[in-house]
Design a protein around this motif. Structure first.
Motif, PDB file in Angstrom:
ATOM      1  N   VAL A 135      -9.792   2.637   3.687  1.00 35.10           N
ATOM      2  CA  VAL A 135      -9.758   3.064   2.721  1.00 35.10           C
ATOM      3  C   VAL A 135      -8.871   4.418   2.105  1.00 35.10           C
ATOM      4  CG1 VAL A 135     -10.795   3.662   0.745  1.00 35.10           C
ATOM      5  CG2 VAL A 135     -11.694   2.209   1.419  1.00 35.10           C
ATOM      6  N   LEU A 136      -9.213   5.578   2.883  1.00 33.37           N
ATOM      7  CA  LEU A 136      -8.704   6.588   3.307  1.00 33.37           C
ATOM      8  C   LEU A 136      -6.869   6.779   4.241  1.00 33.37           C
ATOM      9  CD1 LEU A 136     -10.626   9.382   4.354  1.00 33.37           C
ATOM     10  CD2 LEU A 136     -10.004   9.973   2.490  1.00 33.37           C
ATOM     11  N   LEU A 137      -6.842   5.506   5.055  1.00 32.30           N
ATOM     12  CA  LEU A 137      -5.828   5.102   5.500  1.00 32.30           C
ATOM     13  C   LEU A 137      -5.143   4.480   5.174  1.00 32.30           C
ATOM     14  CD1 LEU A 137      -6.932   4.255   9.147  1.00 32.30           C
ATOM     15  CD2 LEU A 137      -5.009   6.207   8.988  1.00 32.30           C
ATOM     16  N   GLY A 138      -5.762   3.566   4.099  1.00 30.32           N
ATOM     17  CA  GLY A 138      -4.507   3.149   2.366  1.00 30.32           C
ATOM     18  C   GLY A 138      -3.742   4.356   1.717  1.00 30.32           C
ATOM     19  N   LEU A 139      -5.376   4.743   1.444  1.00 35.48           N
ATOM     20  CA  LEU A 139      -4.155   6.255   0.689  1.00 35.48           C
ATOM     21  C   LEU A 139      -3.852   7.164   0.708  1.00 35.48           C
ATOM     22  CD1 LEU A 139      -5.795   7.038  -2.512  1.00 35.48           C
ATOM     23  CD2 LEU A 139      -7.229   8.527  -0.945  1.00 35.48           C
ATOM     24  N   SER A 143      -0.925   2.589  -0.341  1.00 38.12           N
ATOM     25  CA  SER A 143      -0.448   1.302   0.048  1.00 38.12           C
ATOM     26  C   SER A 143      -1.324   0.176  -1.214  1.00 38.12           C
ATOM     27  CB  SER A 143      -1.169   0.614   0.935  1.00 38.12           C
ATOM     28  OG  SER A 143      -1.153   1.045   2.403  1.00 38.12           O
ATOM     29  N   GLY A 144      -1.436   0.780  -2.112  1.00 39.63           N
ATOM     30  CA  GLY A 144      -2.016   0.171  -3.287  1.00 39.63           C
ATOM     31  C   GLY A 144      -3.873  -0.708  -3.103  1.00 39.63           C
ATOM     32  N   ALA A 145      -4.156  -0.829  -4.412  1.00 38.64           N
ATOM     33  CA  ALA A 145      -5.731  -2.424  -4.118  1.00 38.64           C
ATOM     34  C   ALA A 145      -5.537  -3.084  -3.171  1.00 38.64           C
ATOM     35  CB  ALA A 145      -5.840  -2.652  -5.792  1.00 38.64           C
ATOM     36  N   ARG A 146      -4.238  -3.891  -2.178  1.00 35.02           N
ATOM     37  CA  ARG A 146      -4.922  -4.790  -1.844  1.00 35.02           C
ATOM     38  C   ARG A 146      -5.360  -3.602  -0.575  1.00 35.02           C
ATOM     39  NH1 ARG A 146      -2.618  -9.548  -1.831  1.00 35.02           N
ATOM     40  NH2 ARG A 146      -1.373  -8.985  -3.585  1.00 35.02           N
ATOM     41  N   SER A 147      -4.520  -2.390  -0.269  1.00 39.30           N
ATOM     42  CA  SER A 147      -5.091  -2.191   1.171  1.00 39.30           C
ATOM     43  C   SER A 147      -6.509  -0.811   0.467  1.00 39.30           C
ATOM     44  CB  SER A 147      -3.964  -0.645   1.627  1.00 39.30           C
ATOM     45  OG  SER A 147      -4.301  -0.179   2.225  1.00 39.30           O
ATOM     46  N   LEU A 148      -6.528  -0.863  -0.482  1.00 40.36           N
ATOM     47  CA  LEU A 148      -7.963   0.422  -1.096  1.00 40.36           C
ATOM     48  C   LEU A 148      -8.840  -0.774  -1.215  1.00 40.36           C
ATOM     49  CD1 LEU A 148      -6.033   2.789  -3.332  1.00 40.36           C
ATOM     50  CD2 LEU A 148      -6.828   2.890  -1.171  1.00 40.36           C
ATOM     51  N   ARG A 149      -8.845  -2.312  -0.689  1.00 37.58           N
ATOM     52  CA  ARG A 149     -10.156  -2.905  -1.207  1.00 37.58           C
ATOM     53  C   ARG A 149     -10.892  -2.764   0.553  1.00 37.58           C
ATOM     54  NH1 ARG A 149      -8.263  -8.869  -2.334  1.00 37.58           N
ATOM     55  NH2 ARG A 149     -10.088  -9.328  -1.645  1.00 37.58           N
ATOM     56  N   GLY A 150     -10.051  -2.050   1.162  1.00 40.55           N
ATOM     57  CA  GLY A 150     -11.072  -2.335   2.662  1.00 40.55           C
ATOM     58  C   GLY A 150     -11.034  -3.649   2.939  1.00 40.55           C
ATOM     59  N   MET A 151     -11.801  -3.364   3.949  1.00 37.67           N
ATOM     60  CA  MET A 151     -12.456  -4.574   5.076  1.00 37.67           C
ATOM     61  C   MET A 151     -13.395  -5.430   4.075  1.00 37.67           C
ATOM     62  SD  MET A 151     -13.012  -3.340   8.556  1.00 37.67           S
ATOM     63  CE  MET A 151     -13.612  -2.289   8.306  1.00 37.67           C
ATOM     64  N   CYS A 152     -13.076  -6.734   4.151  1.00 38.57           N
ATOM     65  CA  CYS A 152     -13.867  -7.769   3.348  1.00 38.57           C
ATOM     66  C   CYS A 152     -14.350  -8.371   4.370  1.00 38.57           C
ATOM     67  CB  CYS A 152     -13.666  -9.326   3.086  1.00 38.57           C
ATOM     68  SG  CYS A 152     -11.885  -8.708   2.028  1.00 38.57           S
ATOM     69  N   ALA A 276       6.575  -9.782   3.992  1.00 41.75           N
ATOM     70  CA  ALA A 276       5.990  -8.725   3.111  1.00 41.75           C
ATOM     71  C   ALA A 276       6.274  -7.378   2.325  1.00 41.75           C
ATOM     72  CB  ALA A 276       5.035  -7.901   4.665  1.00 41.75           C
ATOM     73  N   PRO A 277       6.391  -8.049   1.199  1.00 36.07           N
ATOM     74  CA  PRO A 277       7.852  -7.039   0.299  1.00 36.07           C
ATOM     75  C   PRO A 277       7.145  -5.715   0.060  1.00 36.07           C
ATOM     76  CG  PRO A 277       7.290  -9.606  -0.865  1.00 36.07           C
ATOM     77  CD  PRO A 277       6.640  -9.330   1.013  1.00 36.07           C
ATOM     78  N   THR A 278       7.869  -4.947  -0.045  1.00 35.67           N
ATOM     79  CA  THR A 278       7.081  -3.533   0.083  1.00 35.67           C
ATOM     80  C   THR A 278       6.661  -3.584  -2.048  1.00 35.67           C
ATOM     81  OG1 THR A 278       9.351  -2.641  -0.627  1.00 35.67           O
ATOM     82  CG2 THR A 278       8.366  -2.625   1.645  1.00 35.67           C
ATOM     83  N   ASP A 279       6.026  -2.385  -2.306  1.00 32.66           N
ATOM     84  CA  ASP A 279       6.072  -2.249  -3.678  1.00 32.66           C
ATOM     85  C   ASP A 279       7.211  -1.697  -4.651  1.00 32.66           C
ATOM     86  OD1 ASP A 279       4.433  -1.088  -6.034  1.00 32.66           O
ATOM     87  OD2 ASP A 279       5.439   0.922  -5.522  1.00 32.66           O
ATOM     88  N   ARG A 280       8.324  -0.445  -3.369  1.00 30.99           N
ATOM     89  CA  ARG A 280       9.863  -0.759  -4.046  1.00 30.99           C
ATOM     90  C   ARG A 280      10.876  -2.257  -4.332  1.00 30.99           C
ATOM     91  NH1 ARG A 280      14.487   2.749  -1.284  1.00 30.99           N
ATOM     92  NH2 ARG A 280      16.185   2.603  -2.397  1.00 30.99           N
TER      93      ARG A 280
END
Length: 332
Positions: A135-139, A143-152, A276-280
């Protein structure tokens, strides 16, 4: 369960690991493979899996990155056999590819586990601490919620029963087993970002914020994963309604919440060949709907030859994706 399985000590840490694995196998399947490195997390996981699952196939991946790695793999395999695994396989991999050593090793490991799992789900030893680091890496990367949701807990075929278990618990569990797990030197090498997060950033956050940070980050990941799943479900429904041939009907998307609309665009672009479309990129494509002022095409990927690219364009009330050789204007 078979009476031939080795009996585990009735001790606190082992009990916690077993309960986590018990919940996972009850929900997702009682025959599993386990990715075993010989470290504390995967070793405690393997012992618990043997106690709780009906059958366990251990797969030991030897990355060959350090002298004596073959001996480490052999010891891990010996532990798996003594723990009662039904089958044990050691796989030697070549760590090559883009993204640095960490990424290349991870890619090689997942490929090997995927090929050796024999159709079974693969349990991985990721703990609550690993989740917090993710989560810290994504933050930090924005990377947005897709990354901050972490591992499933389960992302077929990958299972992670220990996402609610602290790393210190798996170490205690190994001690309760009388097993000395392998300590990978890479796990303390501060050239790696994740190691610095583990040894510098998280301890500082724990000190400054008064403890509980790792658990809070893991809890945040779980909440975001639930929110993200709901938004993705809404996006799938909207995508089905908005499809117009290979394009998207603008009227079906206009006025919808932007968080859902951009998820629709992302899934549609991926289906259309974008990578992999970016946020931009997503924001620029979304402006073709939400802030339309006659702007031209938005590049969303490369083409099959130099000078050609994949673009999304608004045309006659639809968004379309096409390959073009130069920038095109819209005729909407």
């Amino acid at each position: 369960m078979s009476s031939e399985r080795p009996l585990l000590p009735e001790t606190p840490a082992l009990h916690e690991v077993r309960l986590a694995v018990r919940r996972w196998v009850a929900a997702h399947g009682r025959s599993v493979a386990v990715g075993l490195s010989g470290g504390a997390d995967s070793s405690a996981l393997t012992a618990a899996a043997v106690a709780e699952a009906d059958s366990v196939r251990a797969v030991v991946v030897d990355h060959g990155l350090q002298p004596g790695s073959g001996d480490v793999a052999a010891l891990a395999a010996e532990f798996a056999r003594s723990a009662g695994c039904g089958s044990v396989q050691v796989v030697r991999v070549a760590v090559t590819g883009p993204g640095g050593l960490e990424a290349a090793a991870r890619a090689a490991r997942y490929r090997a586990l995927g090929e050796a799992r024999a159709g079974l789900p693969v349990l991985l030893g990721h703990t609550l601490d690993d989740q917090a680091e993710t989560v810290l890496l994504g933050l930090g990367r924005g990377s947005g919620a897709r990354s901050l949701r972490g591992m499933c807990e389960f992302d077929d075929p990958w299972g992670r029963p220990l996402l609610g278990v602290r790393r210190e618990v798996t170490r205690r569990a190994c001690a309760e087993l009388g097993y000395a797990p392998y300590e990978d030197a890479h796990n303390s090498d501060r050239r790696f970002t994740r190691v610095r997060l583990r040894e510098e950033v998280l301890p500082l956050l724990e000190e400054v914020l008064g403890g509980g940070v790792a658990s809070a980050l893991a809890r945040t990941a779980r909440q975001l994963r639930e929110d993200e799943d709901a938004l993705e479900e809404l996006a799938l429904q909207l995508l089905a309604e908005a499809r117009a041939g290979t394009g998207l009907a603008v009227d079906a998307l206009a006025g919808t919440p932007v968080a859902v609309r951009r998820r629709v665009l992302r899934r549609w672009l991926l289906d259309s060949g974008a990578s992999a479309p970016t946020d931009r990129t997503l924001r620029a494509a979304d402006e073709l709907i939400g802030r339309w002022r006659g702007q031209g095409a938005v590049a969303v990927g490369g083409g099959p030859e130099p000078g050609v690219r994949l673009v999304v364009t608004r045309r006659r009330g639809r968004l379309i994706v096409e390959f073009v050789g130069r920038r095109q204007g819209a005729d909407d």
